[in-house]
Structure formats: structure tokens, C-alpha cells
Scaffold this motif. Structure first.
Motif, PDB file in Angstrom:
ATOM      1  N   LEU A  66      40.997  41.859  24.486  1.00  0.00           N
ATOM      2  CA  LEU A  66      40.114  42.052  25.634  1.00  0.00           C
ATOM      3  C   LEU A  66      40.115  43.535  25.962  1.00  0.00           C
ATOM      4  CD1 LEU A  66      38.472  41.140  28.145  1.00  0.00           C
ATOM      5  CD2 LEU A  66      40.658  40.666  29.277  1.00  0.00           C
ATOM      6  N   TYR A  67      38.932  44.160  25.872  1.00  0.00           N
ATOM      7  CA  TYR A  67      38.814  45.602  26.078  1.00  0.00           C
ATOM      8  C   TYR A  67      38.180  45.896  27.432  1.00  0.00           C
ATOM      9  CZ  TYR A  67      39.490  45.737  21.014  1.00  0.00           C
ATOM     10  OH  TYR A  67      39.991  45.576  19.747  1.00  0.00           O
ATOM     11  N   ASN A  68      38.874  46.665  28.234  1.00  0.00           N
ATOM     12  CA  ASN A  68      38.314  47.137  29.498  1.00  0.00           C
ATOM     13  C   ASN A  68      37.610  48.461  29.229  1.00  0.00           C
ATOM     14  OD1 ASN A  68      37.704  48.149  32.001  1.00  0.00           O
ATOM     15  ND2 ASN A  68      39.786  48.104  32.803  1.00  0.00           N
ATOM     16  N   CYS A  69      36.293  48.387  29.061  1.00  0.00           N
ATOM     17  CA  CYS A  69      35.466  49.570  28.845  1.00  0.00           C
ATOM     18  C   CYS A  69      34.496  49.756  30.005  1.00  0.00           C
ATOM     19  CB  CYS A  69      34.688  49.455  27.537  1.00  0.00           C
ATOM     20  SG  CYS A  69      35.735  49.311  26.071  1.00  0.00           S
ATOM     21  N   ALA A  70      34.819  49.147  31.142  1.00  0.00           N
ATOM     22  CA  ALA A  70      33.958  49.269  32.323  1.00  0.00           C
ATOM     23  C   ALA A  70      34.027  50.687  32.866  1.00  0.00           C
ATOM     24  CB  ALA A  70      34.393  48.268  33.388  1.00  0.00           C
ATOM     25  N   ASN A  71      32.933  51.117  33.485  1.00  0.00           N
ATOM     26  CA  ASN A  71      32.873  52.479  34.016  1.00  0.00           C
ATOM     27  C   ASN A  71      31.925  52.523  35.206  1.00  0.00           C
ATOM     28  OD1 ASN A  71      33.173  55.286  34.288  1.00  0.00           O
ATOM     29  ND2 ASN A  71      31.373  55.660  33.003  1.00  0.00           N
ATOM     30  N   PRO A  72      32.381  52.083  36.398  1.00  0.00           N
ATOM     31  CA  PRO A  72      31.519  52.194  37.576  1.00  0.00           C
ATOM     32  C   PRO A  72      31.116  53.648  37.802  1.00  0.00           C
ATOM     33  CG  PRO A  72      33.434  50.816  38.031  1.00  0.00           C
ATOM     34  CD  PRO A  72      33.678  51.466  36.705  1.00  0.00           C
ATOM     35  N   ALA A  73      29.845  53.944  37.637  1.00  0.00           N
ATOM     36  CA  ALA A  73      29.402  55.342  37.629  1.00  0.00           C
ATOM     37  C   ALA A  73      29.436  55.989  39.006  1.00  0.00           C
ATOM     38  CB  ALA A  73      27.989  55.429  37.049  1.00  0.00           C
ATOM     39  N   ASP A  74      29.278  55.192  40.054  1.00  0.00           N
ATOM     40  CA  ASP A  74      29.215  55.738  41.406  1.00  0.00           C
ATOM     41  C   ASP A  74      30.634  55.885  41.963  1.00  0.00           C
ATOM     42  OD1 ASP A  74      28.783  56.396  44.038  1.00  0.00           O
ATOM     43  OD2 ASP A  74      27.367  54.766  44.440  1.00  0.00           O
ATOM     44  N   TYR A  75      31.141  57.117  41.986  1.00  0.00           N
ATOM     45  CA  TYR A  75      32.491  57.365  42.473  1.00  0.00           C
ATOM     46  C   TYR A  75      32.690  56.860  43.902  1.00  0.00           C
ATOM     47  CZ  TYR A  75      33.758  60.543  38.621  1.00  0.00           C
ATOM     48  OH  TYR A  75      34.075  61.087  37.408  1.00  0.00           O
ATOM     49  N   THR A  76      31.630  56.855  44.697  1.00  0.00           N
ATOM     50  CA  THR A  76      31.765  56.481  46.100  1.00  0.00           C
ATOM     51  C   THR A  76      32.038  54.982  46.267  1.00  0.00           C
ATOM     52  OG1 THR A  76      29.398  56.049  46.451  1.00  0.00           O
ATOM     53  CG2 THR A  76      30.158  58.319  46.725  1.00  0.00           C
ATOM     54  N   ARG A  77      31.883  54.195  45.197  1.00  0.00           N
ATOM     55  CA  ARG A  77      32.081  52.743  45.268  1.00  0.00           C
ATOM     56  C   ARG A  77      33.340  52.280  44.541  1.00  0.00           C
ATOM     57  NH1 ARG A  77      28.625  49.563  42.861  1.00  0.00           N
ATOM     58  NH2 ARG A  77      28.825  47.910  44.428  1.00  0.00           N
ATOM     59  N   TRP A  78      34.109  53.215  44.005  1.00  0.00           N
ATOM     60  CA  TRP A  78      35.279  52.810  43.212  1.00  0.00           C
ATOM     61  C   TRP A  78      36.239  51.937  43.997  1.00  0.00           C
ATOM     62  CZ3 TRP A  78      37.953  56.360  39.148  1.00  0.00           C
ATOM     63  CH2 TRP A  78      37.073  56.594  38.089  1.00  0.00           C
ATOM     64  N   GLU A  79      36.503  52.286  45.251  1.00  0.00           N
ATOM     65  CA  GLU A  79      37.478  51.524  46.035  1.00  0.00           C
ATOM     66  C   GLU A  79      37.023  50.092  46.287  1.00  0.00           C
ATOM     67  OE1 GLU A  79      40.402  52.357  46.748  1.00  0.00           O
ATOM     68  OE2 GLU A  79      40.480  54.531  46.551  1.00  0.00           O
ATOM     69  N   ARG A  80      35.729  49.849  46.216  1.00  0.00           N
ATOM     70  CA  ARG A  80      35.216  48.496  46.388  1.00  0.00           C
ATOM     71  C   ARG A  80      35.084  47.761  45.056  1.00  0.00           C
ATOM     72  NH1 ARG A  80      31.835  51.516  49.650  1.00  0.00           N
ATOM     73  NH2 ARG A  80      30.039  51.286  48.263  1.00  0.00           N
ATOM     74  N   VAL A  81      34.721  48.491  44.013  1.00  0.00           N
ATOM     75  CA  VAL A  81      34.414  47.854  42.733  1.00  0.00           C
ATOM     76  C   VAL A  81      35.660  47.615  41.877  1.00  0.00           C
ATOM     77  CG1 VAL A  81      33.188  48.140  40.545  1.00  0.00           C
ATOM     78  CG2 VAL A  81      32.062  48.735  42.690  1.00  0.00           C
ATOM     79  N   TRP A  82      36.533  48.621  41.783  1.00  0.00           N
ATOM     80  CA  TRP A  82      37.621  48.527  40.820  1.00  0.00           C
ATOM     81  C   TRP A  82      38.693  47.483  41.146  1.00  0.00           C
ATOM     82  CZ3 TRP A  82      37.878  48.944  36.037  1.00  0.00           C
ATOM     83  CH2 TRP A  82      37.345  50.010  35.312  1.00  0.00           C
ATOM     84  N   PRO A  83      39.196  47.377  42.380  1.00  0.00           N
ATOM     85  CA  PRO A  83      40.307  46.426  42.605  1.00  0.00           C
ATOM     86  C   PRO A  83      40.014  44.995  42.174  1.00  0.00           C
ATOM     87  CG  PRO A  83      40.188  47.983  44.409  1.00  0.00           C
ATOM     88  CD  PRO A  83      38.965  48.223  43.576  1.00  0.00           C
ATOM     89  N   PRO A  84      38.886  44.379  42.595  1.00  0.00           N
ATOM     90  CA  PRO A  84      38.652  43.014  42.122  1.00  0.00           C
ATOM     91  C   PRO A  84      38.395  42.942  40.622  1.00  0.00           C
ATOM     92  CG  PRO A  84      36.751  43.817  43.360  1.00  0.00           C
ATOM     93  CD  PRO A  84      37.841  44.812  43.550  1.00  0.00           C
ATOM     94  N   LEU A  85      37.770  43.967  40.068  1.00  0.00           N
ATOM     95  CA  LEU A  85      37.511  43.977  38.629  1.00  0.00           C
ATOM     96  C   LEU A  85      38.816  44.087  37.852  1.00  0.00           C
ATOM     97  CD1 LEU A  85      35.628  44.054  36.219  1.00  0.00           C
ATOM     98  CD2 LEU A  85      35.238  46.502  36.661  1.00  0.00           C
ATOM     99  N   ALA A  86      39.699  44.979  38.280  1.00  0.00           N
ATOM    100  CA  ALA A  86      40.980  45.147  37.594  1.00  0.00           C
ATOM    101  C   ALA A  86      41.819  43.880  37.680  1.00  0.00           C
ATOM    102  CB  ALA A  86      41.731  46.333  38.183  1.00  0.00           C
ATOM    103  N   THR A  87      41.824  43.244  38.846  1.00  0.00           N
ATOM    104  CA  THR A  87      42.571  41.999  39.024  1.00  0.00           C
ATOM    105  C   THR A  87      42.034  40.901  38.107  1.00  0.00           C
ATOM    106  OG1 THR A  87      43.099  42.529  41.321  1.00  0.00           O
ATOM    107  CG2 THR A  87      43.205  40.211  40.681  1.00  0.00           C
ATOM    108  N   SER A  88      40.719  40.822  37.999  1.00  0.00           N
ATOM    109  CA  SER A  88      40.086  39.822  37.141  1.00  0.00           C
ATOM    110  C   SER A  88      40.434  40.047  35.673  1.00  0.00           C
ATOM    111  CB  SER A  88      38.571  39.863  37.340  1.00  0.00           C
ATOM    112  OG  SER A  88      37.913  38.953  36.482  1.00  0.00           O
ATOM    113  N   LEU A  89      40.403  41.296  35.242  1.00  0.00           N
ATOM    114  CA  LEU A  89      40.724  41.609  33.852  1.00  0.00           C
ATOM    115  C   LEU A  89      42.172  41.253  33.526  1.00  0.00           C
ATOM    116  CD1 LEU A  89      38.772  44.954  33.759  1.00  0.00           C
ATOM    117  CD2 LEU A  89      38.474  43.152  32.050  1.00  0.00           C
TER     118      LEU A  89
END
Length: 306
Positions: A66-89
Motif C-alpha cells: 500500500l503506497y501513500n502517494c497522496a499530496n494535498p496541494a493546498d497547504y492551508t488545508r493540511w491540518e484538516r485533510v492529513w490526520p484522517p487520511l493518515a489514520t485511514s492509511l
């Protein structure tokens, strides 16, 4: 039966990973929100919100990697996007038994005054770097506890085919090819390592498939550092174009831009990368995987391509 790989993210690294695996005959599925085709022959595409842990776990059933190659481009949304995504992965890797291979960044190290090697501490001072450091720390803890097998690769600023607006140099190329002035962040005369995105994909696959490499971070083999001004000049020269004039955005001008733009505020937090030498030590990965970086001239030609 061919080995099976689930690639989360259809950005530059994800596409190169999928192409590399498909070319050798592996079974590859690329997950993205849209499910849009990457155009890579033999690759399956799945429309999925990867932050949905149950849905991602179902997609990962039977996967070897399983490769995590995700890259949320909008830095201003990282705190909202990454935590649930990382937990899911993490959950999907644990539930499926797949090796979890992470495309990381150098942000966790924070400001440095020496060549960046893997034994430096994750000591970021900005929220993006601290977030990415936490992501790896969580994966490493799960690995050390025997819940899953994890590995992370880290490269410097990407160049190469398909990087486009995701790269500090490649985003300038379309206008520079037309002879227009380039505006760069920070100093333009400091040595800086640039990483070819295809080399990142090669290293990620190699690290994922080497059980002895798991449980740690590896740096992507990259060419010798050059200044960002020289990098753009070399890209233009690779397709027979002359240099362009270059301006830099730093100091008071950058502060003023940050007042008006949330994105520029995010960039100001990591401006240290462009104000001092920023050099990657990749010797460990070269020795472990036998990977040499794509020749610089070829990296530049790939970067100049649309």
C-alpha cells in the motif's frame, strides 16, 4: 498470480509508481477521489475517498503493498485533510497486512545547517513539518509494535516529468519557455538539492519490497545540488532556450505578500529552505538499493516537457 499494489494518490509520484509497477507486469490499482484514468496501460482506477478507513481497507484486501502517494496541494488545508487520511492509511495497512510505503518530505527536519541525513532528528518548527513528523512517528510506532510493516522515503523539491505546479522550478517553466521573467522564493544563489520524481518512485518501490529496509526513513538518490537559478537555466538550455531574468521574493516583500495570501503565509514558514544551503545526503539509499539518480541533463529535459 502477479503481485498486487494499491497506490493512493494519482499525482506525480503516484503516477510514476503505477507506471513502474505496471511495466513489469504487477497488478496495480490507483485510488483517487475522482477515479480519473492516469492513462497508464494495465492500471486499474478506483474512485474512493481514502480517508474513509473502511472503504480503503476493503480496497487494500489482498494487496502486497500500500503506497501513500497522496499530496494535498493546498497547504492551508493540511491540518484538516492529513490526520484522517493518515489514520485511514495506517488502519488499511494494518487490517490488510500490506506493507505501508510512505512518500514523505524533508519538512520534518525543520531548519538545518548541515547536509540532511536520515539520522537527523525530526525537529520541525512549522505546523506542516510537525504534522508530517507525527505521521511518520505514528507509522514507526505501529511498525515497532508489530502491527504493520512501514517504511518512508524522503526527497527534496521535485523536478521531472509531470511535476508541473507541484514543483518550485517546474511551475516556472511554462512562462520561462516564453521568455518571461521568473519570480523565485528566497535566495536564488544557494545550493539546493532537487529530486527527480521518477527516482522517488523507484526508491519507494525498492524500499517497500526490501524487508530489511522497513522501519526507517530513506532519502531518495538525487543529483548534486545547484542553485534554483541554475536549475531553471539548465531546464531551459536542455530544450535550446536562453536564460530568463530572475527576481526573488523574500524579506519585507514576502511578508507583505503573506499578509494578503494564506498560501504565501504557509510558504513563509518554510522559506528557510531557500535562504540557506539545503543539501540532501542520500548515501544510505544509494548503498542499500543500488539506485543512482537520473542524469541531471535528462531530469532537466523531463522538466521542460509539458
Amino acid at each position: 498470480m502477479p503481485d498486487r499494489h494499491l497506490v493512493v494518490g494519482a499525482g506525480p509520484v503516484g503516477r510514476h509508481v503505477a507506471a513502474l509497477l505496471a511495466e513489469r507486469g504487477s497488478r496495480v490499482t490507483v485510488v483517487s477521489r475522482s477515479g480519473r484514468s492516469t492513462g497508464i496501460g494495465g492500471v486499474e482506477h478506483l474512485a474512493l475517498d481514502a480517508s474513509d478507513a473502511d472503504a480503503l481497507a476493503r480496497a487494500a484486501e489482498g494487496a502486497d503493498h500500500l503506497y501513500n502517494c497522496a499530496n494535498p496541494a493546498d497547504y492551508t488545508r493540511w491540518e484538516r485533510v492529513w490526520p484522517p487520511l493518515a489514520t485511514s492509511l495506517l488502519s488499511a495497512a494494518e487490517r490488510s497486512g500490506a506493507v505501508y510505503a510512505i512518500t514523505g518530505t524533508l519538512y520534518p527536519y525543520g531548519p538545518v545547517d548541515v547536509p540532511i541525513s536520515e539520522d537527523l532528528p525530526d525537529a520541525a518548527t512549522d505546523h506542516k513539518g510537525r504534522l508530517r513528523a507525527r505521521m511518520w512517528a505514528d507509522a514507526k510506532a505501529a511498525h515497532d509494535a508489530g502491527r504493520l510493516r512501514a517504511v518512508e522515503i524522503r526527497g527534496s523539491d521535485y523536478m521531472g516529468r509531470g511535476v508541473g505546479g507541484n514543483g518550485h522550478i517546474s511551475r516556472l517553466v511554462p512562462d520561462a519557455l516564453r521568455g518571461r521573467r521568473a519570480l523565485m522564493m528566497g535566495r536564488t544563489d544557494r545550493p539546493h538539492t532537487f529530486t527527480d520524481v521518477a527516482d522517488a518512485a523507484r526508491t519507494l518501490v525498492a524500499a517497500a519490497e526490501d524487508p530489511g529496509a522497513h522501519g526507517r526513513v530513506w532519502h531518495v538518490p538525487s543529483n548534486q545540488p545547484v542553485t534554483q537559478a541554475q536549475a531553471l537555466t539548465d531546464v531551459l538550455a536542455s530544450v535550446g532556450k536562453p536564460p530568463v531574468k530572475i527576481s526573488s521574493l523574500r524579506g519585507a516583500a514576502l511578508s507583505a505578500a503573506a499578509l494578503a495570501s494564506p498560501f504565501m503565509r504557509e510558504m513563509r514558514e518554510i522559506i528557510y529552505q531557500w535562504e540557506r544551503p539545503y543539501v540532501l545526503d542520500d548515501s544510505a539509499a544509494r548503498a542499500r538499493f543500488g539506485i543512482a539518480p537520473t542524469p541531471w541533463e535528462e531530469v532537466c529535459r523531463r522538466t521542460a516537457q509539458p
